[in-house]
Scaffold this motif. Sequence first.
Motif, short mmCIF file in Angstrom:
data_model
loop_
_atom_site.label_atom_id
_atom_site.label_comp_id
_atom_site.label_asym_id
_atom_site.label_seq_id
_atom_site.Cartn_x
_atom_site.Cartn_y
_atom_site.Cartn_z
N VAL A 1 -1.98 15.46 -2.14
CA VAL A 1 -2.42 14.90 -0.86
C VAL A 1 -1.44 13.82 -0.38
CG1 VAL A 1 -3.94 12.99 -1.48
CG2 VAL A 1 -4.60 14.54 0.33
N LEU A 2 -0.79 13.14 -1.33
CA LEU A 2 0.24 12.17 -0.94
C LEU A 2 1.40 12.90 -0.25
CD1 LEU A 2 0.42 9.76 -4.00
CD2 LEU A 2 -0.18 9.14 -1.66
N LEU B 1 2.86 10.22 2.23
CA LEU B 1 2.61 8.82 1.85
C LEU B 1 3.22 8.48 0.49
CD1 LEU B 1 -1.11 8.47 2.95
CD2 LEU B 1 0.78 7.13 3.84
N GLU B 2 4.03 9.42 -0.06
CA GLU B 2 4.48 9.22 -1.44
C GLU B 2 5.16 7.88 -1.66
OE1 GLU B 2 6.19 12.85 -0.75
OE2 GLU B 2 5.53 13.77 -2.63
N ARG C 1 -0.37 -2.00 -0.81
CA ARG C 1 -1.75 -2.31 -0.45
C ARG C 1 -1.92 -1.98 1.03
NH1 ARG C 1 -5.01 -5.35 -4.51
NH2 ARG C 1 -3.58 -5.19 -6.25
N PRO C 2 -3.13 -1.63 1.42
CA PRO C 2 -3.36 -1.24 2.82
C PRO C 2 -2.87 -2.29 3.82
CG PRO C 2 -5.32 -0.81 1.53
CD PRO C 2 -4.34 -1.45 0.61
N GLN C 3 -3.05 -3.60 3.47
CA GLN C 3 -2.69 -4.65 4.42
C GLN C 3 -1.19 -4.65 4.72
OE1 GLN C 3 -4.65 -4.69 1.62
NE2 GLN C 3 -4.65 -6.85 1.05
N GLN C 4 -0.40 -4.05 3.79
CA GLN C 4 1.06 -4.09 3.99
C GLN C 4 1.54 -2.90 4.81
OE1 GLN C 4 1.72 -3.89 -0.21
NE2 GLN C 4 2.13 -6.10 -0.37
N MET C 5 0.62 -2.14 5.41
CA MET C 5 1.03 -0.94 6.11
C MET C 5 0.66 -1.02 7.59
SD MET C 5 -0.28 1.69 3.21
CE MET C 5 0.67 3.08 3.72
N SER C 6 1.33 -0.18 8.38
CA SER C 6 1.05 -0.15 9.82
C SER C 6 -0.26 0.59 10.06
CB SER C 6 2.18 0.54 10.55
OG SER C 6 2.13 1.93 10.28
N GLY C 7 -0.77 0.48 11.28
CA GLY C 7 -2.02 1.14 11.63
C GLY C 7 -1.96 2.64 11.42
N GLY C 8 -0.84 3.25 11.83
CA GLY C 8 -0.70 4.70 11.70
C GLY C 8 -0.70 5.12 10.24
N GLN C 9 -0.03 4.32 9.39
CA GLN C 9 0.03 4.64 7.96
C GLN C 9 -1.35 4.48 7.33
OE1 GLN C 9 3.02 1.81 7.03
NE2 GLN C 9 4.70 3.26 7.24
N GLN C 10 -2.05 3.41 7.72
CA GLN C 10 -3.40 3.21 7.18
C GLN C 10 -4.29 4.38 7.53
OE1 GLN C 10 -5.23 -0.56 8.02
NE2 GLN C 10 -3.33 -1.68 7.78
N GLN C 11 -4.10 4.88 8.74
CA GLN C 11 -4.89 6.01 9.20
C GLN C 11 -4.65 7.23 8.31
OE1 GLN C 11 -4.58 8.90 11.17
NE2 GLN C 11 -6.74 8.88 11.76
N ARG C 12 -3.38 7.44 7.94
CA ARG C 12 -3.06 8.55 7.04
C ARG C 12 -3.72 8.37 5.68
NH1 ARG C 12 2.06 11.21 8.72
NH2 ARG C 12 2.71 9.88 10.43
N VAL C 13 -3.72 7.13 5.19
CA VAL C 13 -4.35 6.88 3.89
C VAL C 13 -5.84 7.23 3.96
CG1 VAL C 13 -4.88 5.16 2.13
CG2 VAL C 13 -2.72 5.04 3.37
N ALA C 14 -6.47 6.82 5.07
CA ALA C 14 -7.90 7.09 5.22
C ALA C 14 -8.16 8.60 5.20
CB ALA C 14 -8.42 6.48 6.52
N ILE C 15 -7.29 9.36 5.86
CA ILE C 15 -7.46 10.81 5.88
C ILE C 15 -7.20 11.40 4.49
CG2 ILE C 15 -6.45 12.94 6.77
CD1 ILE C 15 -6.19 11.50 9.46
N ALA C 16 -6.14 10.91 3.84
CA ALA C 16 -5.81 11.40 2.50
C ALA C 16 -6.96 11.12 1.53
CB ALA C 16 -4.54 10.73 2.00
#
Lengths: 348, 264, 285
Positions: free
Chosen positions: A132-133, A138-139, A145-160
């Motif tokens: 899924v990474l 997102l590899e 940590r989520p706080q160190q990522m942009s909104g778009g990247q966080q969104q991908r993490v949420a989907i993953a």
Amino acid sequence: MQTKFFMKGCDNKKMEEMIRLQGITKKYGNNLIIPNLDLTIYDGEFLTLLGPSGCGKTTLLRMIAGLDTPTTGKIYLDDEDVTNKPPYKRDVNMVFQHYALFPHMTVEENIKFGLMMKKVPAEEQKERVAQVLYLTQLEEFRNRRPQQMSGGQQQRVAIARALVNNPKVLLLDEPLGALDYQLRKNLQLELKNLQRGLGLTFIYVTHDQEEALTMSDRIVVMNKGVIEQDDDPDTIYHYPNTRFVAKFIGESNFFESDNETLVIRPEKLNLCPEYEDEAAEKTHPEPGYYGTVVDVVFYGTIDKVFIRLDNSNQTVVAYQYFDDVKRWSPDERVGIWWYAKDEVRVTR
Amino acid sequence: MQKTWRSHLLLAYSLVILAFLYLPLLILALYSFNESRINAVWTGFTLDWYKTLFQNRRVLEALMNSLFIAIISTVVSTVLGTIAAIALNRYQYKCKPVINGLLYLPILIPEIVMGLSLLVLFAQTQVPLGKTTLILAHITFCLSFVVITVNARLEGMRHELEQAAMDLYATPLQTFRYVTLPLAMPGIVAGALIAFTLSIDDFIISFFVAGPNSTTLPLYIYAMVKRGISPEINALSTLLMCATISLVVIAQILQPQHSSKNND
Amino acid sequence: MKNGKLMVAPAMLWLSIFFVIPLLIVVAVSFAGRTPYGQIIFEFTTDNYLRFLEPLYLQIFADTLIVAVITTVATIIMGYPLAYFIARLPKKWQQPGLILVMIPFWINFLIRSYAWVIILRTQGVVNTLLMKLGLIDQPLQMLYNDAAVMLGMIYALLPFMVLPIYVSIEQLDLRLLEAASDLGASPLTAFRKITLPLTMPGIAAGTILVFISSLGMFVVPDVMGGAKSALIGNLIQNQFLAARDWPFGSALSIVLAVMSLVLIILYYRALQSQEGGKADAKDVA
């Protein structure tokens, strides 16, 4: 986005029922949010719940997730009654509006969380997280940590984090709401491709009609807890059932007569000079209304022409493409005509 | 131009006030190292007062009492307070005004009233004054602070996070264990530190409910002050101040930075 | 999780037993009589409250109020600029700044009063310095008078004012000030029309904290005021420890508690009406 893993194979089991909502009502205290609602969602479908805020669409989604329970009614998931099952026993996963990523865990730990709770063997956990990474690209961020990522990247993490559990249904609560316009456009396409590639059932909640039209196989337009219309995007746009749908999706002109209302989209309205020669008159139907141009606004690909109708205070809008006969200017007198096939009658 | 003289003036004024706040404490600490016993003339640096302090059995006893009382009060009030804060954060209560009243009044009412009312309680129920009564009193005034501190931390936390955990197959217990508790932990630790500081530092309430064999450090300092000035008081006060300052700094560092919230 | 709601119960029970019940007992005692040896006799009497009207006690009450008012005003004047300064420090100095405000808040009155005794006593720092400089040949008597008590009170309670004001200034949206100056307000006008009204809740909270604390204060007068300067706090302390007149002490402390509560309720009301306004604004958005 890469989709070759996770392919379920897109065979034609489209019409198999996945979720059935039966006689759902929801009350908060004395506040009736959803009066009575039935809805069936099919396997592999991209279904969008569309409506203004407070229309009950998020409540409905949360009931499917198990985060809310209906006051009355039943929810079936894959033919099993899950109405009173807690969220942690349902095979559906949710992408939350503000992602709800755990701030005290890395990206990888976030994604692994569901698998750990389900006690999936460690080997398999590793494998599925890796897949899924890769799928969500997102590899390189796995230890962030989520706080160190942009909104778009966080969104991908949420989907993953949701996808890794192989849910029967993925629920998305305005997942793109917090992102800026350009990013949202790109992610809409990515999400749609992902859904198509996986053949997974998506239930998507949004108040953005454009987003709904772009992505969905089917749109359910809701207002005050009631389904106003349930159709494919094309039908929703071109043949709205109700005034509300016509107003909420795109721009519309309403022509009222004694017992019915005609809805005509601005691009279907045609304009002609008030007085024409006979030859020109014969090329199109007779104008139904006459009026005066009050304003012409340039919109890039079109001009929006605003016309005040004679004998009323109503203003209508027509889109004029530049390959049309003429560009209009304020105070000109115009006739308004349309083809009968473009008329839509609405009852409510 | 105008802006500069205005900010210079503000800087100067603030430095004067800060000096007013801190200078007396610095002088107090400084004179704990002065050789002269009687007056303020600086006669030389010495650690003698600290040495005599550490040889004084009654001081050590008071220190042990203070630590013992503070540790027990901290543990009890942190556990009770954390549980209450989590419940308050999670559930809606119809009697919320009553709960809030119970939580905030002990903080807002003058300490002397709380101290003497506990004294009256213990006298009427014939509980002998001593370490037990001190501990009961300290838990009472620490409790509200713990609840409020933990609650502040929980309030900054989205309920969505707990819901996300449940959506990802975590049972309520697992949700608490893996999401709620770790996220609330800085608040709980800060609450415990505040409780510890309050307890070790308390004078007024302890003054009313302490018995003959339960003298705490602040009570010992009071007795010494009443007897007269001596550099040992300075030394003891300095130590107590250092303890307080370290606890405050640690608690502060553990608190979430609310200014960072404005960034997103 | 049906019983989850009960998780508040232990804490509430604790506070009921060790806070509410003791207060109720104090109320009961305040209406009781006593034997000459200090034994409480439970018979209903209002004597303890009426005794309060004797000129001696009224004078102490008036003194206490005056000290409280002066302390409050002085701490606002001294505390506001300091709070403003620290709240407006550059970002990396914010945390140290806050800690700087917090520390005196947490060090107890006893130690902080004692520090002034070191400075002001006849063989203290100031007198020694002045004598060394030859400005005086007799040490000045600076302690054990009303002025010393005032100084001690202001010193003890200043942090109680700075902290809430700091919080309210720190939360102030700087864009409002930019908007004000964009709309033609001078820095002073912007401060008067924007900063001051919006940080009023902080000043109010500080005022409540300082005023109530100074009403009940007995440590500072005890350490710095000697026998002469008694406030209500000392009077209460005396009834319980020296005079052993618990009913009168109870009556005094009930008066003190009621006064504090009234102030708190007034403050809470004012705050609520303000927050009600805020909530409405949010709904519109």
